[in-house]
Design a protein around this motif. Structure first.
Motif, short mmCIF file in Angstrom:
data_model
loop_
_atom_site.label_atom_id
_atom_site.label_comp_id
_atom_site.label_asym_id
_atom_site.label_seq_id
_atom_site.Cartn_x
_atom_site.Cartn_y
_atom_site.Cartn_z
N GLN A 16 0.84 -1.19 0.00
CA GLN A 16 0.00 0.00 0.00
C GLN A 16 0.88 1.24 0.00
OE1 GLN A 16 -2.26 -0.45 3.75
NE2 GLN A 16 -1.22 1.41 4.47
N GLY A 17 0.28 2.32 -0.44
CA GLY A 17 0.99 3.59 -0.47
C GLY A 17 0.09 4.68 -1.01
N GLY A 18 0.69 5.79 -1.34
CA GLY A 18 -0.08 6.92 -1.82
C GLY A 18 0.19 7.20 -3.29
N GLY A 70 1.59 8.33 -6.53
CA GLY A 70 2.94 8.65 -6.96
C GLY A 70 4.04 7.90 -6.26
N ASP A 71 3.73 7.13 -5.22
CA ASP A 71 4.76 6.34 -4.55
C ASP A 71 5.35 5.31 -5.51
OD1 ASP A 71 4.29 7.76 -2.28
OD2 ASP A 71 3.31 6.14 -1.17
N GLU A 72 6.65 5.15 -5.47
CA GLU A 72 7.34 4.30 -6.45
C GLU A 72 7.69 2.92 -5.92
OE1 GLU A 72 7.91 4.88 -9.58
OE2 GLU A 72 7.17 6.95 -9.64
N ASP A 73 7.56 2.69 -4.63
CA ASP A 73 8.07 1.44 -4.05
C ASP A 73 6.96 0.57 -3.46
OD1 ASP A 73 7.44 3.16 -2.02
OD2 ASP A 73 9.24 2.78 -0.82
N ILE A 74 5.76 0.62 -4.04
CA ILE A 74 4.64 -0.18 -3.56
C ILE A 74 4.74 -1.58 -4.17
CG2 ILE A 74 2.13 -0.39 -3.39
CD1 ILE A 74 1.97 2.63 -3.84
N LYS A 75 4.76 -2.58 -3.31
CA LYS A 75 4.85 -3.96 -3.78
C LYS A 75 3.66 -4.31 -4.66
CE LYS A 75 5.85 -8.60 -1.97
NZ LYS A 75 5.97 -9.42 -0.75
N TYR A 76 3.91 -5.04 -5.74
CA TYR A 76 2.88 -5.47 -6.70
C TYR A 76 2.25 -4.30 -7.45
CZ TYR A 76 2.60 -10.51 -5.89
OH TYR A 76 2.85 -11.86 -5.86
#
Length: 204
Positions: free
Chosen positions: A137-139, A141-147
């Motif tokens: 999970q993330g917000g 524009g985040d670049e490091d979200i798994k899957y």
């Protein structure tokens, strides 16, 4: 103590009755063999769990009848599962869950094996309309979200009617739990049928 245990058993059984596992086998015949292996492993640890296999005929033709006894119900894929003569894999999962004979359904990919009793899963998830494995999970524009390697957020968020402030959660659907009648399954159909354009995948 005996009375307590009996009452607990009755309570537990009421919670999990009309619950079952659905499997899906189509395409290569190996998926039929995998479905039998998965069913055997489930029955080894959870002998009372019902199993329904949604299948194409060719996936079962070379399996001896005695091995099919690990599966309780067989449902041949109907025309809804096909598009241009082929099974549409993602939609097939949704259709199998929608057509499940159970009130509480656990979908499992067949390329796995059961190592312990799965009955407590139904007890734990009872009352959850629909769920699967969250991977990241993330917000926006985040670049490091798994899957999330496939997703271009500039397109993906408006495609799924999400605001830039929404928490973006990624999932893995090797297992899926759904309770009959939830409108959330219809939402999954709606977005699937919008057909995310392949040219919008990040690494095209």
């Amino acid at each position: 103590n005996a009375g307590f245990l009996f009452n607990y058993f009755v309570y537990f059984w009421q919670r999990v009755k009309n619950s079952g596992v659905i499997l899906l086998a189509h395409g290569k015949r190996g998926y039929g063999f995998a479905a039998v292996n998965m069913s055997f492993s489930i029955k080894e640890h959870s002998p009372d769990i019902q199993i329904t296999l949604f299948h194409e005929d060719n996936t079962l033709t070379q399996i001896p009848e005695k091995y099919l006894t690990f599966i309780d119900n067989f449902v041949k894929l109907d025309d809804e599962f096909y598009e241009a003569g082929r099974v549409e894999r993602g939609r097939a999962k949704l259709l199998a869950m929608d057509k499940s004979p159970y009130d509480n359904t656990l979908y499992l990919d067949v390329d796995g094996i059961c190592l312990k009793d799965i009955t407590p899963i139904f007890e734990r998830l009872k009352g959850t309309p629909i769920t699967c494995q969250q991977m990241g999970q993330g917000g926006f524009g985040d670049e490091d979200i798994k899957y999330d390697g496939w997703s271009n957020h500039d397109f993906t968020f408006p495609f799924f009617d999400l605001s830039p402030h929404t928490i973006w959660r990624t999932t893995q659907t090797s297992w899926f739990y759904v309770e009959k009648g939830t409108p959330l399954l219809l939402e999954l159909f709606r977005y699937y049928d919008k057909r995310y354009p392949l040219e919008k995948l990040k690494y095209q």
